[in-house]
Motif scaffolding. Sequence first.
Motif, PDB file in Angstrom:
ATOM      1  N   SER A  44     -92.043 -64.834-117.913  1.00 23.24           N
ATOM      2  CA  SER A  44     -91.912 -63.530-117.265  1.00 23.24           C
ATOM      3  C   SER A  44     -92.998 -63.227-116.235  1.00 23.24           C
ATOM      4  O   SER A  44     -93.020 -62.128-115.704  1.00 23.24           O
TER       5      SER A  44
ATOM      6  N   ASP B 256     -93.020 -64.275-111.124  1.00 17.94           N
ATOM      7  CA  ASP B 256     -92.229 -63.474-110.187  1.00 17.94           C
ATOM      8  C   ASP B 256     -92.839 -63.525-108.792  1.00 17.94           C
ATOM      9  O   ASP B 256     -94.030 -63.699-108.618  1.00 17.94           O
TER      10      ASP B 256
ATOM     11  N   LEU C  64     -93.223 -61.190-106.478  1.00 15.27           N
ATOM     12  CA  LEU C  64     -94.153 -60.125-106.075  1.00 15.27           C
ATOM     13  C   LEU C  64     -95.488 -60.306-106.777  1.00 15.27           C
ATOM     14  O   LEU C  64     -96.541 -60.021-106.197  1.00 15.27           O
TER      15      LEU C  64
ATOM     16  N   PHE D  41     -88.129 -63.082 -99.829  1.00 15.08           N
ATOM     17  CA  PHE D  41     -86.923 -62.350-100.291  1.00 15.08           C
ATOM     18  C   PHE D  41     -85.656 -63.073 -99.832  1.00 15.08           C
ATOM     19  O   PHE D  41     -84.640 -63.065-100.516  1.00 15.08           O
TER      20      PHE D  41
ATOM     21  N   LEU E 216     -82.762 -63.840-102.235  1.00 17.85           N
ATOM     22  CA  LEU E 216     -81.454 -63.201-102.029  1.00 17.85           C
ATOM     23  C   LEU E 216     -80.344 -64.247-102.127  1.00 17.85           C
ATOM     24  O   LEU E 216     -79.308 -64.009-102.756  1.00 17.85           O
TER      25      LEU E 216
ATOM     26  N   GLY F 297     -80.344 -65.196-105.761  1.00 20.63           N
ATOM     27  CA  GLY F 297     -79.960 -64.057-106.597  1.00 20.63           C
ATOM     28  C   GLY F 297     -81.011 -63.668-107.609  1.00 20.63           C
ATOM     29  O   GLY F 297     -80.748 -62.852-108.477  1.00 20.63           O
ATOM     30  N   THR F 298     -82.229 -64.236-107.516  1.00 17.45           N
ATOM     31  CA  THR F 298     -83.264 -63.811-108.466  1.00 17.45           C
ATOM     32  C   THR F 298     -84.626 -63.949-107.802  1.00 17.45           C
ATOM     33  O   THR F 298     -84.785 -64.726-106.865  1.00 17.45           O
ATOM     34  N   THR F 299     -85.575 -63.143-108.276  1.00 16.90           N
ATOM     35  CA  THR F 299     -86.915 -63.281-107.654  1.00 16.90           C
ATOM     36  C   THR F 299     -87.821 -64.160-108.496  1.00 16.90           C
ATOM     37  O   THR F 299     -88.996 -64.291-108.203  1.00 16.90           O
ATOM     38  N   ASN F 300     -87.291 -64.752-109.582  1.00 23.04           N
ATOM     39  CA  ASN F 300     -88.157 -65.605-110.409  1.00 23.04           C
ATOM     40  C   ASN F 300     -88.298 -66.966-109.730  1.00 23.04           C
ATOM     41  O   ASN F 300     -87.314 -67.679-109.502  1.00 23.04           O
TER      42      ASN F 300
ATOM     43  N   GLN G  76     -76.610 -62.452 -95.501  1.00 24.45           N
ATOM     44  CA  GLN G  76     -75.518 -61.622 -96.061  1.00 24.45           C
ATOM     45  C   GLN G  76     -74.176 -61.962 -95.393  1.00 24.45           C
ATOM     46  O   GLN G  76     -73.143 -61.982 -96.022  1.00 24.45           O
TER      47      GLN G  76
ATOM     48  N   GLN H  88     -87.788 -54.017-106.225  1.00 28.33           N
ATOM     49  CA  GLN H  88     -86.542 -54.562-106.803  1.00 28.33           C
ATOM     50  C   GLN H  88     -85.343 -53.720-106.343  1.00 28.33           C
ATOM     51  O   GLN H  88     -84.331 -54.256-105.883  1.00 28.33           O
TER      52      GLN H  88
ATOM     53  N   LEU I  99     -84.605 -54.429-102.831  1.00 28.32           N
ATOM     54  CA  LEU I  99     -84.050 -55.783-102.665  1.00 28.32           C
ATOM     55  C   LEU I  99     -82.555 -55.754-103.003  1.00 28.32           C
ATOM     56  O   LEU I  99     -81.710 -56.265-102.260  1.00 28.32           O
TER      57      LEU I  99
ATOM     58  N   ALA J 256     -78.912 -56.400-100.808  1.00 29.19           N
ATOM     59  CA  ALA J 256     -77.754 -57.237-101.183  1.00 29.19           C
ATOM     60  C   ALA J 256     -76.445 -56.457-101.022  1.00 29.19           C
ATOM     61  O   ALA J 256     -75.375 -57.020-101.196  1.00 29.19           O
ATOM     62  N   SER J 257     -76.528 -55.168-100.662  1.00 34.03           N
ATOM     63  CA  SER J 257     -75.254 -54.410-100.624  1.00 34.03           C
ATOM     64  C   SER J 257     -74.440 -54.833 -99.405  1.00 34.03           C
ATOM     65  O   SER J 257     -74.929 -55.525 -98.523  1.00 34.03           O
TER      66      SER J 257
ATOM     67  N   HIS K 185     -78.843 -57.063-113.393  1.00 32.75           N
ATOM     68  CA  HIS K 185     -78.225 -58.336-112.947  1.00 32.75           C
ATOM     69  C   HIS K 185     -79.267 -59.439-112.944  1.00 32.75           C
ATOM     70  O   HIS K 185     -79.238 -60.316-112.062  1.00 32.75           O
ATOM     71  N   GLY K 186     -80.239 -59.388-113.853  1.00 27.99           N
ATOM     72  CA  GLY K 186     -81.196 -60.482-114.023  1.00 27.99           C
ATOM     73  C   GLY K 186     -81.922 -60.815-112.736  1.00 27.99           C
ATOM     74  O   GLY K 186     -82.218 -61.972-112.441  1.00 27.99           O
ATOM     75  N   PHE K 187     -82.200 -59.809-111.966  1.00 30.17           N
ATOM     76  CA  PHE K 187     -82.747 -60.117-110.650  1.00 30.17           C
ATOM     77  C   PHE K 187     -84.203 -60.528-110.758  1.00 30.17           C
ATOM     78  O   PHE K 187     -84.711 -61.264-109.958  1.00 30.17           O
ATOM     79  N   GLY K 188     -84.896 -60.005-111.732  1.00 30.92           N
ATOM     80  CA  GLY K 188     -86.306 -60.411-111.807  1.00 30.92           C
ATOM     81  C   GLY K 188     -86.945 -59.663-112.949  1.00 30.92           C
ATOM     82  O   GLY K 188     -86.436 -58.626-113.384  1.00 30.92           O
ATOM     83  N   SER K 189     -88.010 -60.225-113.459  1.00 29.66           N
ATOM     84  CA  SER K 189     -88.658 -59.506-114.579  1.00 29.66           C
ATOM     85  C   SER K 189     -90.144 -59.813-114.546  1.00 29.66           C
ATOM     86  O   SER K 189     -90.541 -60.902-114.106  1.00 29.66           O
TER      87      SER K 189
END
Lengths: 311, 480, 215, 682
Positions: free
Chosen positions: A92, A95, A97, A145, A149, A152-155, A307, D418, D421, D425-426, D534-538
């Motif tokens: 965890s 990330d 950021l 980002f 994007l 689909g995740t920032t990890n 996008q 977040q 971000l 995505a929209s 949506h599991g975007f980050g943690s």
Amino acid sequence: MVLILILQFILTPVISPLCIGIVKKIKAKFQNREGASIFQPYRDIWKLMHKDEVISSDASWVFRCAPFIIFATTIIVGVNIPLFASFSLNGSTGDLLVVVYTLALGTFFLALAGMDTGSAFGGFGSSREVTVSALAEGGFILSLFTISLIIGTTNLFSISNAEVLLVSEFFLPTVISFAGFFIVSLAETGRYPFDNPATHLELTMIHEAMILEYSGKRLALMEWAAANKFFIFIAMGANLFFPFGIAQSADIVAILFGLTALFLKTFILCAMVGIVESSMAKSRFFRLPDLLITSFILSAVAIGLVQIQSL
Amino acid sequence: MELIIIISSLSLAALIAVLVKHRGVIEFVSIVAMVIVFVESIVVANRVANSGDYAPFTFLFIDALGSLLILIIACVGLAAVVYSVPYLRRETAAHIIGFTRVKQYYILLNLFSVAMFLAISSSSPILAWISIEATTLSTAFLISFYNKPSAMEAAWKYLIINSIGLLLGFLGTLLYFTSIDPSIGNGFVSWKTLGENALHRDPLLAKIAFIFVLIGYGTKVGLAPMHTWLPDAHSKAPSPVSALLSGVLLNVALVIVLRFKLITDTVIDQTFTETLLISFGVVSILISALIILDQKSYKRLLAYSSIENMGIIALGFGFGGLAVIAAIFHVIFHSLVKPALFFLSGNLLLTYHSAKIANVKGALKVVPMTSILFIVGFFAITGAPPFGIFLTKLLIFSAGIRIQPLVVIAVVFCTALVFIGFFKHATAMVFGEKPPEIKQEKENIWLILPSLVLLIIVLILSFYQPPFLLTLINTAALRY
Amino acid sequence: MNITFLQFLLGVLFLSIIYLHLARKNFEAVVAYAVQSSAITVLLFASFLETNSIYLLFVVLVTLVVKAIFGPVFFFRLIQKHKLTYSVSTYLNMPLALIIIAVFTAISRFQQFSPLTNIIPANHALLSLALAAIFTSLFLIINRKDAISQAIGVLSMENSIVAFAIFAGLEQSPMLQLGIVFDIFIWLIIATVFISMIYRHFGSLDTSTMKHLKD
Amino acid sequence: MTNVITSEFGFLFLLFLYGIGAIGSLIFRKNDVLANRWQSFSAIIGSLWGIFFAMGAFVVRDMSFAFSSSISPLLSFSFHIDQLSAFFIFVISLITLFCSVYGIGYIKHYYNKYSIGALGFFYHLFIAGMLMVVTASNGLFFLIAWELMSIASYFLVVYDRNDANNVKAGFLYLVMTHVGTAFIVVAFLLIYTYTGSFDFTSIQSQAALIPAVIKDVIFLLALVGFGTKAGIIPFHIWLPAAHPAAPSHVSALMSGVMIKTGIYMMIRIFLDMLQPVPLWWGIMVLIVGSVSALLGVLYALTEHDIKKLLAYHSIENIGIILLGLGSALVFTSLGNTPLALLGLGAGLFHTLNHATFKSLLFLSAGSVINQTHTRNMEKFGGLIKFMPQTALFFFVGSMAISALPPFNGFFSEWLTFQTLLQGIASADIFLKSIFILATGALAATGGLALACFVKAFGATFLARPRSPEVFHAQESSLSQSVGMGGLAILCLVCGVFSGYLGSLFVNIGTKLSAFQAMPQILTISSGSTLIAPHGFGSVSAPVLFALFVLVVFTVIILIKFAVNKNQKTEIGATWDCGTNLTPRMEITSTGFARSIILIFAGILRPSVQHEIEYHDSAMRYFPKSRIVNLSTQDIYQSYLYQPLNSLITGLSVRFKVIQSGSMNVYVSYILIVVVVTIFLSQ
């Protein structure tokens, strides 16, 4: 499993002086002189560790403990980014950021340490450093980002785990965001167009000015931390944008293959940096914002492009 | 019966003031008279509250609103007299006026109060007109009290403009008598009779009659285009007189206009009278809001704020429904806070000897109590929360927004403008450095007490209303 | 008292107001006012003849004393005391003032004022003339700069309102009329006192000098 | 006991406590020490009670109780405390607790200058006003509480009245707030016209009656009205003037908590009352938020008055909160509730964080000014050697405000990032570009805030003292350090336990009517980690903190003892190419920010004045001393407020012509009015 964790911890501090050595070697080759061996930085650090230290009378505890914290931040970031393996160990904190703002913490302490001794050089050094990092932050975050994007995740670990982006239809955004990222990494690590790492000329130096007052083991730590930071950017550039050969599973063969891929990619990137440094002159300080704003625009365009494809 | 006592005690006080030479006796008699009047007015208010309209004699008639006004006149009158004793003592000590002036002052003051009581309680419109004319005449001399050229000029303008206004009002009242043959009640026509047989009157004539009455008595109320005499008169008159003038006399004239509105509403539908009231109200708020912004003297500032508040009250009665109750509350609060402010400006005048805002500086250091009360009064008059005016303004606006949204929005911003203008001058006066030549002496408690009591009454009234007052207000609101 | 005589009296009233506009000397102005108030007393007397109630006679007497005698006497004493023979000039020159008076007489005949003028349809013309008298006396106060003529303007406006009331059949009970006349009497006293004080303070009766109560 | 505290009685007792505090300090105004003690301790007890009440109310249930007033049926003193109000009561009481503790020491230096009783009176009135604002559920009662709060804070701003520009700042403050209140009054009146009542609950139920056009007008009016109080960019000019003027523990409260009441009401109206929200509202709030954030931090950089710098930073942080709120509005209008909850959670979390570290910064700046008697940063320098504790607290505060990881600033900014971000995505391209700009603005603001606080901390505390006052500055007293210490620890605690706080914000959100529709429960945090939907980050704060501590210790132990034990450290002079180093050599705050100002010259329009003094005025070659003054032009003052001001004064001068003085003109007014009205009435 514990072994991989330890490897993750010690990998950055060990390899980073090597990268600095490689870059110096390449620059020397371009100026067709022999240049010191690529292991010279290790000896410098070892030598500095054992020298006595002079601390200014005006310095406060900020000056004294800044090197330790800056070095620690670089190690923490080193742990949080995917070097050779993409399965995340502690989940965890990997990330995007966290990485950006921990580096900002390092810059914060570096700038304060520079100002603490009350010398003119330290003062305007940190002022320039802070200006550059403030402007670079926009491009830095947006370029990362773009990748997060697409996946689909920032990890970061799951980003490097994804299949290679270059081949798929996201080729263009990745390349543009990598260009933005590359400019920002040059700015953050104080490389050529932004700051001349080797000089002590007060007109041009940014990073050097802040660590002017240090000596002995604190100077060693500072140099080492700068090298770590350089390696971190190289590793992020390599593993996030071109995640070839990252070890998906924890078996020995995959890890060894991952390590070799890492070395290969770092070598290529160090070569790129070396080429850039010897082919370009250091630009004037007030031209830097235009460069950084171009990196911001590049990443914004890249996000825009991402996008449209997946609409 | 009580009304007779009121009028007789006041005229007696005036008489004694004429005869007696000794100053102490005059002051004592006027204060006693005022106290009697105050007690009597409370009795009258109670009587009207529980037993409806009260008409002891043919020519006297008090309805709910009338009794409210009587209560206000008595209360403010008492405060004014109590204040004018130390005020005039300080003035005579400073050799500004001699003893004869003080004697004249008390005679005219008592006559003025008698005229006001008569105006409210008279049952015939003509008698009401005569007593209003009497108030003008009695205050004319009070305005030229300091017989400086500027006071003379103010008094002359006051006399001429008000006489013209009242003559127009007289013409208007006459026009109301068209449909009544003079035979009934030996020619003594009262409001009630006017109200009853108003039905077969020609509507067009009723319109013109109401216009004459509104413009005529409007000059006395100080509504916009006819307000020009008000700032001069109120700034040149001695403070207790201008307190009575702007605190109470304006509302008395307004009540008469409202009684005429009541009669015209039976003849033609309400919208005509209400649009007139609203338009005059809005114009007066607009003009006073803008002129308050850069004012040179603080007494003129208070005069313009009276014009603005009368505009809001007219707006309130114009909107009708819930706004009428709010307007009546606004009348009560305004006629208590404004005299308090005038008393305080009197104190400032005594210490700084100049009405100019520019020469009054650092009042907080020189006269701390007065300036604190002045700031509290300022917050009360421009509508700040703990005081009731904030609420009544909001209620008037909320009733009005449904009828004239644009008007209300403009008025909200005008009141904000008034707040800014008034606030600019208040801070200029209270804060800042004390001018060297003003010496710091202990403030006379009697000069501060009247305004303190008035402000405390307002504070109490804005939260807890005594039951009889509530019934009076509601009955009055139902009628108008 | 037939209608022509009443019309003649109203004409006298209206002419006196016009004369006030043109008067050069204060003395002439006061004389015009005296003529005017006597015309009003005769009018009152005419209405007394119809109703012949004793009170009305008493009212006529009082108005005669107050308006026709006391007013002019006060003004004359004032003029002698301060030797204010010449009245201060007017704002608008002669012809322009006359044109405006003509405009006012035309306005009072307009349709807008019809409800006023035909309260009693018979003397429609008389009522419109009385209305014109009211407007011209109001205009007199605006036009003249002299304090005395302004005071006289107010008094003449009051006279024309009483005339209008009589012709519109609205005159009040004698007791109230007495009150009104008593009011006018006090107004007269105060006006004369004020005028003498103005003279003492400003040296002349020119009210246009009283300008420094600006904002 | 808990249900006693959290009942109506609990809240009334809270107001009652502040009432006693106010009256008590008036009674004791003669004796300064007693007044100070009385007001501080009653405030502390009051805030403790407030904290327990808020926690209880948060958990138990939302309650509403009312007392009718006699003046009119429309006004009823009705309170409605739901989770949102409980959260704001908690924030207000928390900051009041620490400010009052700080106040005990701070007020000492006002002792025989001004009346301490008055300070206590207005201080308690101010807090009571704020508590009523966040709990009022009737429009009129809300306006009363709002005005009460503004007037009490005006008297606190003007408290130090010997200084002329404090009075001017106070004047500007009350005028701006009053104009703002005029906008709010008009908004409530418009709502009243269509829903027929001022009660928030009935407005909520009849929100559908308001036609769309009117609803947009109400939105703009509310945005302007509450924006003036919150200090968004075009209406912010009172904030940098008023906050520095107030005594420090009051300006901490004002910028920490008072401007949040504007945010509270925006949430209450936009998300709770006028529910079906059109899309462009959210976009408008986003744009305003990013502009305020970016310009706020830029203006902060140009400042060399420490309290003004902090005030501009409040504008910047309000901008960040508005970014969270704006994205929440956008997602509610798009129907995407989980993201809307995330945005709202980000906004609320940043409100709490900003309240803590901003008041910490104001308090420490206050004790610095207390010692050096000036607010100009150029006069500070080297204070860390004279006031080590205050320097440490300011250091913690500046780290938290520039969102550096272990502290709470980072986690709320993480949540905001977040949401933005996810916004990128929209689908719709226009919306996406807005979100991209917002993210860019937020990123740049983070960097610039870091630059600004390096400048603030460095210029004030580090290097050598630049003026004599610094030499006799002592450490702030015990109560001051306890106050600041508490807040510093709070910054760390909020940071580390951000996971648990996250879950609180989720169920605040679900109570608002905007999210009533979505039944499924969504968490933006499980256990100690904050999770984007949506599991975007943690990110899990405790793990990060543990990692920090671990790595720093290993490094220190390794380098200090393992590598070289026998190393001598020697204290020498700072190297300056051989010249003797004077304090004038070190960098000042203007010098520090000069490069950034020149880069953003377009927006800031800097102007440099040189005051050169020559040895003898005839010969202009040998300057004796040169003072460089770098100042930026306040474009709002010269382009928006100055023309407005001259327009109004011009208008009023033209209107004064009516009172021209000549009587004939006045009489002609009456004649004209008569004729005109008769003609018009036919």
